[in-house]
Design an enzyme around this catalytic site. Structure first.
Site, PDB file in Angstrom:
ATOM      1  N   GLY A  27       0.842  -1.203   0.000  1.00  0.00           N
ATOM      2  CA  GLY A  27       0.000   0.000   0.000  1.00  0.00           C
ATOM      3  C   GLY A  27       0.868   1.241   0.000  1.00  0.00           C
ATOM      4  N   VAL A  28       0.286   2.346   0.446  1.00  0.00           N
ATOM      5  CA  VAL A  28       0.981   3.629   0.331  1.00  0.00           C
ATOM      6  C   VAL A  28       2.315   3.645   1.063  1.00  0.00           C
ATOM      7  CG1 VAL A  28      -0.396   4.636   2.228  1.00  0.00           C
ATOM      8  CG2 VAL A  28       0.753   6.133   0.619  1.00  0.00           C
ATOM      9  N   THR A  57      -5.214   0.886   0.985  1.00  0.00           N
ATOM     10  CA  THR A  57      -4.945   2.176   0.342  1.00  0.00           C
ATOM     11  C   THR A  57      -5.960   2.501  -0.743  1.00  0.00           C
ATOM     12  OG1 THR A  57      -2.592   2.124   0.850  1.00  0.00           O
ATOM     13  CG2 THR A  57      -3.247   3.449  -1.051  1.00  0.00           C
ATOM     14  N   ALA A  60      -9.343   4.130   0.211  1.00  0.00           N
ATOM     15  CA  ALA A  60      -9.437   5.436   0.880  1.00  0.00           C
ATOM     16  C   ALA A  60     -10.158   6.414  -0.030  1.00  0.00           C
ATOM     17  CB  ALA A  60      -8.037   5.946   1.212  1.00  0.00           C
ATOM     18  N   GLY A  62     -11.692  10.020   1.127  1.00  0.00           N
ATOM     19  CA  GLY A  62     -11.668  11.460   1.379  1.00  0.00           C
ATOM     20  C   GLY A  62     -10.461  12.162   0.824  1.00  0.00           C
ATOM     21  N   GLU A 133     -13.074  17.629   6.286  1.00  0.00           N
ATOM     22  CA  GLU A 133     -13.652  16.451   6.945  1.00  0.00           C
ATOM     23  C   GLU A 133     -13.739  16.732   8.438  1.00  0.00           C
ATOM     24  OE1 GLU A 133     -12.452  12.442   5.533  1.00  0.00           O
ATOM     25  OE2 GLU A 133     -11.056  13.548   4.299  1.00  0.00           O
ATOM     26  N   HIS A 249     -15.482   4.075  11.609  1.00  0.00           N
ATOM     27  CA  HIS A 249     -15.923   5.152  10.724  1.00  0.00           C
ATOM     28  C   HIS A 249     -17.424   5.337  10.946  1.00  0.00           C
ATOM     29  CE1 HIS A 249     -16.704   7.626   7.238  1.00  0.00           C
ATOM     30  NE2 HIS A 249     -15.406   7.758   7.086  1.00  0.00           N
ATOM     31  N   ARG A 298     -14.266  12.190  14.426  1.00  0.00           N
ATOM     32  CA  ARG A 298     -14.919  10.939  14.040  1.00  0.00           C
ATOM     33  C   ARG A 298     -15.397  10.112  15.225  1.00  0.00           C
ATOM     34  NH1 ARG A 298     -11.467   8.255   9.462  1.00  0.00           N
ATOM     35  NH2 ARG A 298     -12.348   9.952   8.244  1.00  0.00           N
ATOM     36  N   HIS A 357     -12.735   0.686  11.216  1.00  0.00           N
ATOM     37  CA  HIS A 357     -12.137   1.402  10.085  1.00  0.00           C
ATOM     38  C   HIS A 357     -10.614   1.506  10.171  1.00  0.00           C
ATOM     39  CE1 HIS A 357     -11.934   4.290   6.825  1.00  0.00           C
ATOM     40  NE2 HIS A 357     -11.453   5.235   7.600  1.00  0.00           N
ATOM     41  N   ARG A 392      -7.760   9.116  15.388  1.00  0.00           N
ATOM     42  CA  ARG A 392      -7.071   9.734  14.235  1.00  0.00           C
ATOM     43  C   ARG A 392      -7.917  10.833  13.601  1.00  0.00           C
ATOM     44  NH1 ARG A 392      -7.351   8.535   8.609  1.00  0.00           N
ATOM     45  NH2 ARG A 392      -8.888   6.966   9.175  1.00  0.00           N
ATOM     46  N   SER A 397      -4.021   9.699   7.535  1.00  0.00           N
ATOM     47  CA  SER A 397      -3.343   8.407   7.423  1.00  0.00           C
ATOM     48  C   SER A 397      -2.559   8.249   6.134  1.00  0.00           C
ATOM     49  CB  SER A 397      -4.344   7.267   7.562  1.00  0.00           C
ATOM     50  OG  SER A 397      -5.474   7.515   6.774  1.00  0.00           O
ATOM     51  N   LEU A 398      -3.113   8.654   4.989  1.00  0.00           N
ATOM     52  CA  LEU A 398      -2.324   8.561   3.752  1.00  0.00           C
ATOM     53  C   LEU A 398      -1.077   9.434   3.895  1.00  0.00           C
ATOM     54  CD1 LEU A 398      -5.062   8.630   0.932  1.00  0.00           C
ATOM     55  CD2 LEU A 398      -3.671   6.682   1.624  1.00  0.00           C
TER      56      LEU A 398
HETATM   57  C1  SIN Z   1     -13.276   9.177   4.619  1.00  0.00           C
HETATM   58  O1  SIN Z   1     -13.127   9.520   3.460  1.00  0.00           O
HETATM   59  O2  SIN Z   1     -14.252   9.463   5.294  1.00  0.00           O
HETATM   60  C2  SIN Z   1     -12.207   8.332   5.247  1.00  0.00           C
HETATM   61  C3  SIN Z   1     -10.922   9.035   5.230  1.00  0.00           C
HETATM   62  C4  SIN Z   1     -10.061   8.576   6.366  1.00  0.00           C
HETATM   63  O3  SIN Z   1     -10.302   7.523   6.935  1.00  0.00           O
HETATM   64  O4  SIN Z   1      -9.155   9.322   6.727  1.00  0.00           O
END
Ligand code: SIN
Length: 546
Positions: A27-28, A57, A60, A62, A133, A249, A298, A357, A392, A397-398
């Site tokens: 992944g990333v 990855t 994802a 957002g 977000e 999530h 979140r 999540h 988080r 995370s990315l």
């Molecule tokens: C989302 O797009 O809601 C998830 C993005 C994330 O988990 O940071």
């Protein structure tokens, strides 16, 4: 059986090969690290148990939270403040500042690999589009393909992987991090789809195995997220921290009561663009809960939805995105998931509920991915750098995977720069471990270790998993996964049992308030030579890192 032999793997191998660095996961974080390490002159092998794009990855949505300096009023300090606020007092501010500040260079590096982000034209100049977000005080999340950011990141990194002719060993599960009598890493044992073992001798292994969603019946994670990295690290002698903080999530698509496995994500960015949460009686879910309402962090939103669902005896709440401009073209991935269950995102409210999540805790590392075990690095979701604390911040995370992947590669290259001796790989007797029935484990974790836990429920989950376990030597991918899930479940349950308060993603119904006593305290988990887990407490700023 000597300690060396106990840790050194299971039975004869069908092949052996050598490398400087073995990266587990594609992944990333894994591919970013592997590409950077190869460019630094290292011989790198990437090991992945499935196809290279099967990890989290690509799912994802957002985006990537990053301060690029072109949004008036935003700054790394503001991003840090939001990260600290979301993280419930357990964020390591020094680590977080270092990671967030390295964001622009990491995103530039990703764009140089070919990633294309959505852009808007501001008068004469085009610049990257931003969304917002939960928990963010500014528009700072860059995205691609509307809501397909992860897919674009994965595509770009795989393109770079193939251009760089990076060696990728797909379809091979990592089963043991091989260590010598000095405790240092000697390589990795892998198993192919038929259970045949192979060995990669290497002085450095980097775990980038992703998350632990497979601990639960319903998760936004793909099926490969089975806590492999936690188990590999524990067996190698590394420390885990903050593993009780599993982020749910708030808005996974509800597709029916019997949903098991991956639930499609309904990105938080929809709420950033104006979608609202309502319960099945039509009332706001978050009114009066938090000043940011539906854009609260979140953990707050997920807990509010969980409470409302329980109060109403409902299966889900509604996310109404009908007022979001051009919603289907802006959010094509969500629109397609909705269409698959007969919901028109532009006209209908969307049934959603929380699902497992993201793991905020994991293998303790510094911001260069270094664990306390010589030769072992970890990056991405599997690692606990201190960026996330108890919850988080969305889309951090990315960014973390990009930054720590690059930093870990540099650190490995520096560590291997001097002369070194590559120790012998010992053939040794396999070690039996507890392996639980996966369905029983997932049901127990869902019942006992979701949002709203108590001592009795955590103990019951542990008992149920133990009763469904047998001692075996894993020799196939699914057995290795089940063994990892079993160890990870016990680690999580033990850590969750020890934290007698509510904080961030860790909601205890029998200790419903946040306790100052725990304000700076991280739980740690280690595995002893007899296979017993031990939970401890350490200062969150260090997370147990050596
Ligand atoms: C989302 O797009 O809601 C998830 C993005 C994330 O988990 O940071």
């Amino acid at each position: 059986m000597s300690r060396d032999a106990e840790r050194s793997g299971a039975g004869p191998s069908t092949w052996e090969a050598t490398a400087d660095l073995v990266v587990v996961g594609s992944g990333v974080a894994g591919l970013t690290a592997a590409l950077a390490a190869q460019r630094a002159g290292l011989r790198v092998v990437v090991v992945t148990k499935d196809a290279p794009d099967e990890g989290s990855t690509r799912w994802a949505q957002g985006g990537i939270a990053v301060v690029l300096g072109d949004v008036t009023g935003d700054s790394v300090e503001a991003h840090l403040a939001d990260t600290l606020a979301a993280g419930g007092g357990l964020v390591d501010a020094g680590a977080a500042r270092a990671i967030l500040a390295a964001g622009p260079a990491a995103v530039a590096g990703l764009r140089a690999e070919g990633a294309v982000f959505d852009a808007v034209s501001d008068g004469r100049a085009a610049r990257l589009a931003r969304t917002r977000e939960g928990g963010h005080s500014a528009l700072r999340v860059v995205h691609a393909g509307g809501d397909a950011t992860g897919a674009e990141v994965q595509r770009a990194l795989l393109g770079a992987t193939s251009r760089a002719a990076l060696t990728v060993l797909a379809g091979h599960a990592a089963t043991v991090v091989l260590t010598g009598s000095d405790g240092a890493v000697r390589g990795l044992e892998v198993r192919d789809g038929d259970g045949r073992a192979g060995r990669l001798a290497a002085p450095a292994v980097l775990l980038a195995t992703g998350g632990v969603g497979g601990l639960y019946e319903t998760t936004t994670n793909p099926a490969v997220a089975t806590a492999d990295g936690w188990a590999l690290a524990l067996h190698a002698g590394a420390v885990l921290a903050d593993v009780e903080f599993v982020q749910f999530h708030p808005t996974a698509l509800y597709t029916g009561a019997a949903t098991h496995g991956r639930a499609p994500l309904v990105t938080e960015a929809l709420r950033g663009e104006g979608a609202v949460l309502r319960d099945t009686a039509g009332a706001s879910v978050t009114a009066g809960v938090h000043p940011l309402g539906d854009l609260a962090p979140r953990d707050v939103v997920a807990a509010a939805i969980t409470r409302r669902i329980a109060q109403l005896g409902a299966e889900h709440v509604w996310l109404d995105a009908t007022g979001v401009p051009d919603v289907v073209t802006r959010f094509p991935t969500v629109a397609a998931s909705c269409a698959a269950i007969g919901v028109d995102l532009a006209r209908d409210p969307v049934p959603v509920r929380p699902a497992a999540h993201y793991s905020c805790g994991g293998v303790v590392t510094d911001t260069h991915g270094r664990t306390g075990v010589t030769g072992l690095w970890a990056a991405g979701e599997v690692a606990r750098t201190g960026l996330h604390g108890a919850n988080r911040l969305a889309s951090n995370s990315l960014l973390e995977g990009l930054v720590t992947g690059r930093r870990a590669a540099k650190d490995v290259a520096a560590a291997l720069a001097g002369p070194r001796a590559l120790g012998r790989l010992d053939a040794s007797a396999p070690r039996p471990v507890a392996v639980a029935d996966r369905a029983v484990l997932q049901a127990a974790m869902t019942r006992g270790a979701g949002i709203g836990r108590d001592a009795a429920g955590l103990a019951a989950a542990s008992d149920a998993i133990e009763a469904a376990s047998t001692l075996i030597v894993p020799s196939t991918r699914s057995q290795a996964e089940d063994a990892a899930l079993t160890l990870a479940a016990h680690a999580l349950l033990a850590a969750a049992g020890s934290r007698t308060e509510t904080r961030g993603c860790h909601v205890r119904t029998d200790h419903a308030v946040t306790d100052d006593h725990w304000q700076r305290a991280s739980s740690t988990v280690v595995l002893d030579g007899d296979g017993r887990l031990h939970v401890g407490i350490t200062d969150a700023r260090h997370g147990g890192a050596a």
